[in-house]
Design an enzyme around this catalytic site. Structure first.
Site, PDB file in Angstrom:
ATOM      1  N   HIS A 182       0.871  -1.184   0.000  1.00  0.00           N
ATOM      2  CA  HIS A 182       0.000   0.000   0.000  1.00  0.00           C
ATOM      3  C   HIS A 182       0.903   1.227   0.000  1.00  0.00           C
ATOM      4  O   HIS A 182       1.960   1.206   0.641  1.00  0.00           O
ATOM      5  CB  HIS A 182      -0.845   0.059   1.284  1.00  0.00           C
ATOM      6  CG  HIS A 182      -2.116  -0.744   1.228  1.00  0.00           C
ATOM      7  ND1 HIS A 182      -2.614  -1.395   2.327  1.00  0.00           N
ATOM      8  CD2 HIS A 182      -3.007  -0.958   0.224  1.00  0.00           C
ATOM      9  CE1 HIS A 182      -3.758  -1.997   2.002  1.00  0.00           C
ATOM     10  NE2 HIS A 182      -4.017  -1.757   0.730  1.00  0.00           N
ATOM     11  N   ASP A 184       0.692   3.892   1.646  1.00  0.00           N
ATOM     12  CA  ASP A 184       0.965   4.472   2.969  1.00  0.00           C
ATOM     13  C   ASP A 184       2.007   3.694   3.762  1.00  0.00           C
ATOM     14  O   ASP A 184       2.413   4.115   4.835  1.00  0.00           O
ATOM     15  CB  ASP A 184      -0.334   4.653   3.781  1.00  0.00           C
ATOM     16  CG  ASP A 184      -0.953   3.334   4.226  1.00  0.00           C
ATOM     17  OD1 ASP A 184      -0.494   2.265   3.778  1.00  0.00           O
ATOM     18  OD2 ASP A 184      -1.920   3.374   5.026  1.00  0.00           O
ATOM     19  N   CYS A 278      -2.263   2.979   9.001  1.00  0.00           N
ATOM     20  CA  CYS A 278      -3.263   2.002   8.548  1.00  0.00           C
ATOM     21  C   CYS A 278      -4.435   1.904   9.517  1.00  0.00           C
ATOM     22  O   CYS A 278      -5.536   1.524   9.125  1.00  0.00           O
ATOM     23  CB  CYS A 278      -2.647   0.614   8.415  1.00  0.00           C
ATOM     24  SG  CYS A 278      -1.174   0.535   7.413  1.00  0.00           S
TER      25      CYS A 278
HETATM   26  N1  ARG Z   1      -3.760  -7.054   6.377  1.00  0.00           N
HETATM   27  C1  ARG Z   1      -4.186  -5.845   5.786  1.00  0.00           C
HETATM   28  C2  ARG Z   1      -4.149  -5.995   4.269  1.00  0.00           C
HETATM   29  O1  ARG Z   1      -3.287  -6.692   3.791  1.00  0.00           O
HETATM   30  C3  ARG Z   1      -3.317  -4.713   6.222  1.00  0.00           C
HETATM   31  C4  ARG Z   1      -3.783  -3.381   5.724  1.00  0.00           C
HETATM   32  C5  ARG Z   1      -2.875  -2.274   6.103  1.00  0.00           C
HETATM   33  N2  ARG Z   1      -3.418  -1.021   5.740  1.00  0.00           N
HETATM   34  C6  ARG Z   1      -2.779  -0.059   5.134  1.00  0.00           C
HETATM   35  N3  ARG Z   1      -3.378   1.066   4.955  1.00  0.00           N
HETATM   36  N4  ARG Z   1      -1.570  -0.208   4.668  1.00  0.00           N
HETATM   37  O2  ARG Z   1      -4.956  -5.466   3.571  1.00  0.00           O
END
Ligand code: ARG
Length: 719
Positions: A182, A184, A278
């Site tokens: 991601h 972020d 997150c």
């Molecule tokens: N386990 C979640 C996924 O893989 C973690 C999400 C983390 N969120 C973020 N904004 N990076 O989707």
């Protein structure tokens, strides 16, 4: 609504003093599936107590500075704690997530319901258009634009959709490291316009986009270790930057920018691939107010139909790799599979690229794979005039070894002199009749005013010049094994001998490219035999092969080693210089043969049988022989001349001469490349010609087997 099209300034709305965040308590958080590399091997590994304590500590830290609202966590949705992924908030609008993974899709109605009740105008991405909210779309607090990550979770197509839907400039950044799935996790735009980011998470183009957009003093690149500690995954509230782990150096650098980093241990959530940013969703994001007119974008989309042996030749898989590797994206619109093995299939793809240059790159690669791109074929070729001798226009089309047709004046003309690494020159039709001509030229030979093909429109490349798909397939498997076992070598030799025999019987042309190793390995006697029997129509090499061959013929040594006993001969190191000197005295090898000085060896046979050869240069100071051409441009032209009409090229232990020759050769010519080093032998096979055959073995042994087999075949009647 704050993003009314009526308001036309580039200003931002002032942020309220106390920001508001949405969080989801971790009641049902656990690791029960693996959808990112952090989760792999971690199923069931999180522990309740620290989960609750860490989340609570983060909550307290944020609640001390901001308003926090909570959503009811849902059983069976462990990742709902990561509220950043719920949506992208811009003013009064909430652009909902479309999760890529089925595991997180059931979260969507929960987020929709909560945000709608909270009064947001809900915008939903179309079905299948993956978009993971504020995990991938990060508004720049200092300018009316947003950074968006794509390539792992959100789609490039979603960047464009978002730009058009909310009329905001979207800067698409391609994520290439699965650990930073991601945006972020590896990038944080800060309120003062600076940017904390981990460069290694992005492809080259994206890194450049960041550098062009954010001036150097405003960039805060972090090391991999900090990135892996989720240092970029930070929440900014005023001067406070809440993050998980942060090295002392990074803390110092952030302090120097007037920020106050606060590190919270969040290792339980890192097991699932998430940390501070997150776990929160900012609800009061100022809607960027733009000047009138659509937001600038470089995004391009093209629908193309690819036709060919999409399965047997692996064309489709390679096409899709080419698209993603270049930073593009694709969607299959239609597919027609051929009914039988020899039938072609067609796929209609919508290709997206972040910039026009990347689209050109992708289309060029698809073209080289051998698919027919119907839409390109409908266009005329684009031509640009050469402005200075020896210099091509910037976006020139670079040729391959495959036959290429150019669409000019409404007709298709086949380019003459096909070779790779050239450009296509189109010569005008004299008075419209005869039609225009196209030919492959080297950049250095271009002249001012000539017209050169740029881009990929109006081009057709034929990769399958011989045989059908089935034969090619066998050829493929044959050459895909890099190292040849003894038995494989024998089989390969038999196949080569058989082809040489056929070419010989029909009076065809076989060209040899050989390095001096042929002499050191004792292969020269066999090679001489091939020449004697008329199996060699031209020889291409450098100075060394001839020097060693002459030394061997005159003194029985090769670089001072006795070729019979394998022992060093006293004073033998002078032999090769004496050999050169002897030939120089005669005026050349041809004269040495005529004067009875040179009476055996490869070059003796070449001269006697009137076989042309070209010796291209030497960087060594021990030559050159009178025949050696020291003007390399002239030597290249002579190579090209001798290669005309060749049906087979036998490349024996010579890397540079073989590669040079390969580049001048169009597809359809059989290349046999023998080298003890697999890297050299396969190098030529990799140039995309299905006709190249690498044989990894000792060249002396190869020649020995080859000549024996050719002698056997020569005594049999033609079938
Ligand atoms: N386990 C979640 C996924 O893989 C973690 C999400 C983390 N969120 C973020 N904004 N990076 O989707």
């Amino acid at each position: 609504m704050t993003s009314q099209p009526g308001a036309q300034t580039d200003r931002h709305q002032p942020l309220p003093e106390r920001p508001t965040f949405l969080m989801c308590p971790p009641d049902h958080f656990e690791i029960s599936y693996e959808i990112n590399p952090w989760m792999e091997g971690n199923i069931g590994q999180s522990r309740r107590e620290p989960v609750v304590a860490q989340w609570r500590a983060l909550y307290d830290e944020i609640a001390a500075r901001a308003a926090v609202e909570l959503i009811e966590p849902a059983r069976g949705l462990p990742d709902m704690v990561f509220s950043a992924n719920a949506a992208l908030i811009l003013g009064r609008r909430a652009i909902l997530a479309r999760f890529r993974h089925a595991e997180r899709r059931p979260e969507e109605p929960h987020w929709r319901q909560w945000l709608a009740r909270r009064g947001f105008e809900i915008i939903e991405p179309p079905e299948g258009l993956y978009f993971e909210g504020a995990g991938d779309a990060l508004p720049d607090p200092s300018a009316p634009r947003l950074w968006m990550g794509y390539g792992i979770r959100s789609l490039l197509e979603a960047c464009d959709w978002l730009a058009r839907t909310v009329n905001i400039e979207v800067l698409p950044l391609r994520l290439v490291d699965r650990r930073f799935y991601h945006l972020d996790t590896c990038l944080r735009p800060l309120a003062d316009g600076s940017l904390v980011y981990y460069p290694g998470a992005f492809d080259e183009r994206s890194r450049r986009l960041i550098e062009e957009t954010v001036p150097e003093p405003m960039r805060v690149p972090v090391e991999e270790a900090d990135a892996l500690g989720f240092a970029c995954n930070a929440v900014q509230i005023g001067r406070t930057l809440i993050t998980s782990r942060c090295s002392p150096e990074l803390v110092e650098r952030l302090r120097a920018r007037g920020l106050e980093p606060v590190c919270k241990e969040l290792d339980q959530f890192m097991l699932a691939g998430g940390a501070a940013h997150c776990l929160v969703l900012r609800l009061d994001v100022a809607a960027p107010v733009r000047a009138r007119g659509p937001a600038a974008t470089t995004y391009v989309r093209r629908v193309v139909a690819l036709r060919g042996h999409l399965f047997d030749a692996g064309l489709l898989a390679r096409a899709m790799d080419a698209i993603t590797d270049a930073g593009g994206s694709h969607e299959t619109l239609e597919f027609h599979a051929g009914q039988r093995r020899e039938d072609e299939s067609t796929v209609r793809l919508a290709i997206a690229a972040p910039t026009p240059a990347i689209m050109e790159l992708i289309l060029g690669q698809l073209l080289q794979l051998g698919g027919v791109i119907e839409e390109l074929v409908e266009q005329p070729a684009r031509l640009t005039e050469v402005e200075a001798d020896g210099v091509a226009p910037d976006d020139f089309y670079c040729t391959t070894i495959h036959p290429t047709e150019v669409h000019v004046d409404g007709t298709w003309v086949l380019a003459e002199g096909q070779r790779m690494d050239g450009v296509l020159v189109v010569e005008p039709a004299a008075g419209g009749d005869p039609p225009a001509r196209a030919r492959v030229a080297l950049i250095r030979d271009l002249r001012r005013g000539q017209r050169v093909v740029v881009g990929v429109d109006g081009l057709r490349v034929h990769t399958r010049s011989r045989g059908g798909a089935i034969e090619d397939q066998e050829e493929f498997t044959f050459m895909s094994s890099a190292v040849s076992s003894e038995r494989r070598v024998e089989l390969a030799v038999d196949a080569v001998a058989w082809e040489m025999d056929r070419i010989h019987r029909r009076g065809g042309r076989i060209v040899l490219v050989a390095g001096p190793v042929v002499v050191h390995t004792g292969g020269v006697t066999h090679l001489s035999e091939l020449v004697r029997r008329g199996y060699v129509q031209a020889l291409l090499s450098g100075n060394a092969l001839a020097v060693h061959d002459v030394e061997h013929a005159l003194y029985g040594t090769s670089l001072g080693i006795d070729m019979h006993s394998g022992l060093t001969v006293h004073g033998g190191h002078r032999h090769h210089l004496r050999a050169i000197n002897t030939i120089r005295r005669c005026g050349g090898m041809r004269q040495a043969v005529e004067q009875g000085v040179l009476t055996s060896g490869l070059f003796y046979e070449l001269v006697r049988h009137d076989v042309s050869f070209c010796l291209a240069g030497s960087i060594r100071d021990d030559g050159p022989l009178p025949e050696t051409m020291m003007d390399l441009v002239a030597a290249q032209a002579e190579y090209a001349r001798l290669l005309q009409g060749a049906e087979m090229i036998l490349m024996l232990s010579s890397m540079l001469h073989a590669i040079g020759t390969g580049n001048m050769t169009p597809a359809g010519v059989r290349l046999v490349c023998v080298d003890i080093n697999p890297a050299v032998a396969t190098k030529l096979a990799d140039r995309g010609s299905i006709e190249s055959r690498p044989i990894v073995t000792d060249v002396g042994l190869f020649l020995h087997l080859l000549v024996a087999q050719i002698e056997r075949l020569a005594t049999t009647e033609p079938q």
